[in-house]
Scaffold this active site. Structure first.
Site, PDB file in Angstrom:
ATOM      1  N   ALA A 160      -3.280   0.680  -3.694  1.00 43.70           N
ATOM      2  CA  ALA A 160      -3.098  -0.560  -2.934  1.00 43.70           C
ATOM      3  C   ALA A 160      -2.844  -1.684  -3.927  1.00 43.70           C
ATOM      4  O   ALA A 160      -3.389  -1.675  -5.038  1.00 43.70           O
ATOM      5  CB  ALA A 160      -4.331  -0.857  -2.083  1.00 43.70           C
ATOM      6  N   ASP A 181      10.623   9.701  -8.681  1.00 45.05           N
ATOM      7  CA  ASP A 181      10.211   9.217  -7.363  1.00 45.05           C
ATOM      8  C   ASP A 181      10.950   7.923  -7.035  1.00 45.05           C
ATOM      9  O   ASP A 181      10.377   6.981  -6.504  1.00 45.05           O
ATOM     10  CB  ASP A 181       8.693   8.991  -7.331  1.00 45.05           C
ATOM     11  CG  ASP A 181       8.169   8.797  -5.909  1.00 45.05           C
ATOM     12  OD1 ASP A 181       8.868   9.188  -4.958  1.00 45.05           O
ATOM     13  OD2 ASP A 181       7.069   8.239  -5.753  1.00 45.05           O
ATOM     14  N   LYS A 241       0.857  -1.179   0.000  1.00 46.76           N
ATOM     15  CA  LYS A 241       0.000   0.000   0.000  1.00 46.76           C
ATOM     16  C   LYS A 241       0.891   1.226   0.000  1.00 46.76           C
ATOM     17  O   LYS A 241       1.861   1.310   0.754  1.00 46.76           O
ATOM     18  CB  LYS A 241      -0.928   0.012   1.219  1.00 46.76           C
ATOM     19  CG  LYS A 241      -1.897   1.191   1.252  1.00 46.76           C
ATOM     20  CD  LYS A 241      -2.899   1.022   2.378  1.00 46.76           C
ATOM     21  CE  LYS A 241      -2.245   1.198   3.730  1.00 46.76           C
ATOM     22  NZ  LYS A 241      -1.890   2.625   3.987  1.00 46.76           N
ATOM     23  N   GLY A 242       0.571   2.178  -0.866  1.00 48.28           N
ATOM     24  CA  GLY A 242       1.321   3.421  -0.930  1.00 48.28           C
ATOM     25  C   GLY A 242       0.425   4.612  -0.709  1.00 48.28           C
ATOM     26  O   GLY A 242      -0.675   4.494  -0.149  1.00 48.28           O
TER      27      GLY A 242
END
Length: 577
Positions: free
Chosen positions: A156, A351, A151-152
């Site tokens: 999910a 990122d 999960k971020g």
């Protein structure tokens, strides 16, 4: 002036005049032609060495050896035609000076031809994913969804399998897979790792994006989340949706990257109604739609991505395992290969962190890394890794801690542009500390900030890191992007460190011809090992093929120069006995 002194001055004069007057002009033309080829984007480069001088230097270009011979002959004739001995000696030495660089130029031409031929051979075979392509799966109902595995901040991830794939219980329910939750140090909860049984039953993973403001129409969802589609397979979208206009965040169509062993591959992308999956009410109740949670803020439909299921993220793996010294270097090299592949296709990840790198193992137990999560990437087809930064509302990317100095310190203004061409390579340098068992210096444990840190403040890596690898990491973390090597040059440095120690040790006495011979030997070894089967799917074999597929003489020469300079500096610091 003695004759010996006159000859030495003539040799120096001949070399300097030729290099300044001819080679300098030729290098400018070669750079222009190289830039034109990059803009035009040809599908294939010839394996023959290209002429590097303009038309007005045709005489020098076609017969440099002949020029040297004529100068030497003219000097010899003047011996009998009169003139002072000093002038005759200088004239003869000038001819000798031109002749001496003929061998160097010829070696460069042969090396260039060798690199192009090797590159052409290895580019014929494209990378093929070990997972068989899907011929179905454009609906959520086509899959059995298992437990949550990640999960971020915007999605999910759940384990999944095709409907016919998972074994069934007698009552018709999918077989249960036990996932153990473990407690880490200081009571911190560690993300559960997948067991072999789980991977065998659920070979796929489904990523469900959270949809707050994109609406519930398919077109709006695809446009809003189009950056997640950068690593998708050409057949990822259903045929009816292939012509959708994916405008992206900047109003242009985002790029799609080709398959690469160190970049995640998305096999299916589709929209569907948000289901009530395991753990949803506890893990992310606020993003659920009102029909599932009255106080939820999410929309009814969202985007789903289907990809391969990996047992670990890089962070999870480093918490529970201790890779060998060589494996650590290979892991850094894989990240650089993945970043180089993205940069060459005009994509900046923006990122990059250990949570966004997934990991599996080859048949030898070596970790294979893939870069994932492209939600923050810069992939606009018209931007070319440069983002106009005219307002503070322009998104610089995610994870401010690992943001390169030129990105973090940029001040918005008219005609200000952020160049991301080396930003991801800087992030790889920071993540390398974690790979070698040290705290990331740009997280809170050490407290350096990419805006204000000085290079001398960077912690020294543990002695388990080879000296050449430490050099690569320090070069990647240079503040100025003009002094920082590209991902390709840094990858070449690690390739030479891992498999080219012999040529590095001999480079003080060997030239480009020896380098070309070593490249031919490496090519023969890789071809003899085979490009398919168990040996061809090993991580080291994939890396060697990527190295030979991306050969560029100038980048390889730059990498070798960095390594030799670093070794000389290291030797100079060691006190003599």
């Amino acid at each position: 002036m003695s004759v010996k002194h006159a000859i030495s001055r003539g040799l120096e004069l001949g070399r300097s005049i030729f290099q300044l007057g001819v080679l300098k002009a030729g290098s400018r033309v070669a750079a222009k032609l190289r830039a034109d080829r990059v803009r035009a984007g040809p599908a294939f480069r010839t394996a023959q060495p290209q002429a590097f001088l303009p038309l007005r230097y045709r005489y020098y270009r076609t017969s440099l050896r002949g020029l040297a011979a004529q100068l030497q002959w003219a000097g010899f004739v003047r011996r009998f035609a009169g003139g002072s001995p000093r002038n005759r000696a200088v004239f003869l030495a000038f001819g000798l000076g031109v002749g001496l660089i003929e061998k160097q130029i010829e070696d460069d031409r042969l090396s260039l031809a060798t690199c192009n031929e090797i590159k052409a051979v290895f580019r014929k075979k494209k990378f093929q994913s070990p997972l068989k392509p899907l011929a179905y799966g454009y609906k959520l109902e086509d899959y059995i969804v298992g437990n949550q595995i990640g999960k971020g901040s915007n999605a999910a991830v759940y384990e999944a399998a095709p409907q016919f794939f998972c074994s069934k219980k007698s009552d018709g329910e999918p077989a249960a897979v036990q996932i153990r939750d473990s407690e880490g140090e200081e009571g911190n909860r560690v993300m559960p790792s997948l067991s072999c049984c789980s991977l065998r039953n659920f070979p796929l993973a489904i990523k469900m994006l959270w949809n707050f403001g994109a609406g519930s129409s398919n077109e709006a969802i695809f446009r809003s989340m189009s950056h997640e589609l950068v690593p998708t397979d050409p057949l990822a979208l259903a045929p009816a949706k292939q012509q959708l206009t994916l405008d992206g965040n900047f109003g242009v169509v985002p790029r799609r990257v080709s398959a690469h062993p160190n970049v995640i591959r998305v096999y299916r992308a589709f929209t569907a109604d948000v289901p009530l999956l395991p753990g949803a009410q506890d893990e992310y109740p606020d993003v659920l739609p009102a029909r599932l949670n009255p106080s939820g803020l999410g929309n009814n439909r969202t985007l789903f991505l289907v990809m391969k299921n990996y047992p670990f993220s890089l962070r999870q793996y480093l918490q529970v395992c201790t890779p060998s010294r060589k494996q650590r270097s290979v892991m850094v090299l894989q990240l650089l290969e993945g970043v180089d592949h993205l940069c060459k296709q005009g994509v900046a990840h923006r990122d990059l962190k250990s949570d966004n790198v997934l990991l599996e193992f080859d048949s030898d137990g070596c970790p294979r890394l893939v870069i994932t999560d492209f939600g923050c990437c810069l992939a606009e087809s018209e931007q070319s890794l440069q983002l106009p930064f005219n307002s503070q509302w322009v998104d610089r990317g995610g994870n401010a801690s690992l943001m390169a100095p030129e990105v973090a310190s940029a001040v918005p203004g008219r005609r200000v542009v952020i160049d991301y061409s080396k930003a991801d390579a800087w992030a790889v340098g920071a993540i390398s500390y974690e790979i070698f068992g040290e705290p990331n210096p740009f997280y809170h444990a050490v407290g350096l900030h990419s805006i204000s840190y000085q290079e001398k403040q960077l912690p020294i890596l543990h002695s388990s890191a080879p000296a050449d690898v430490q050099l690569v990491i320090r070069l990647l973390l240079r503040r100025s992007p003009t002094k920082r090597p590209s991902a390709r040059v840094a990858a070449n440095m690690l390739h030479l460190t891992l498999w080219g120690q012999r040529i590095l040790d001999k480079q003080g006495n060997a030239g480009m011809r020896k380098l070309a011979e070593w490249l031919l030997c490496q090519s023969a070894v890789v071809l003899l090992k085979g490009c398919s089967g168990p040996a061809g799917n090993r991580v080291e074999a994939e890396l060697q093929r990527n190295f030979l597929r991306n050969l560029e003489l100038e980048e390889l020469r730059t990498a070798m120069g960095f390594l030799i300079y670093g070794r000389n500096q290291h030797t100079a610091r060691i006190p003599s006995a």
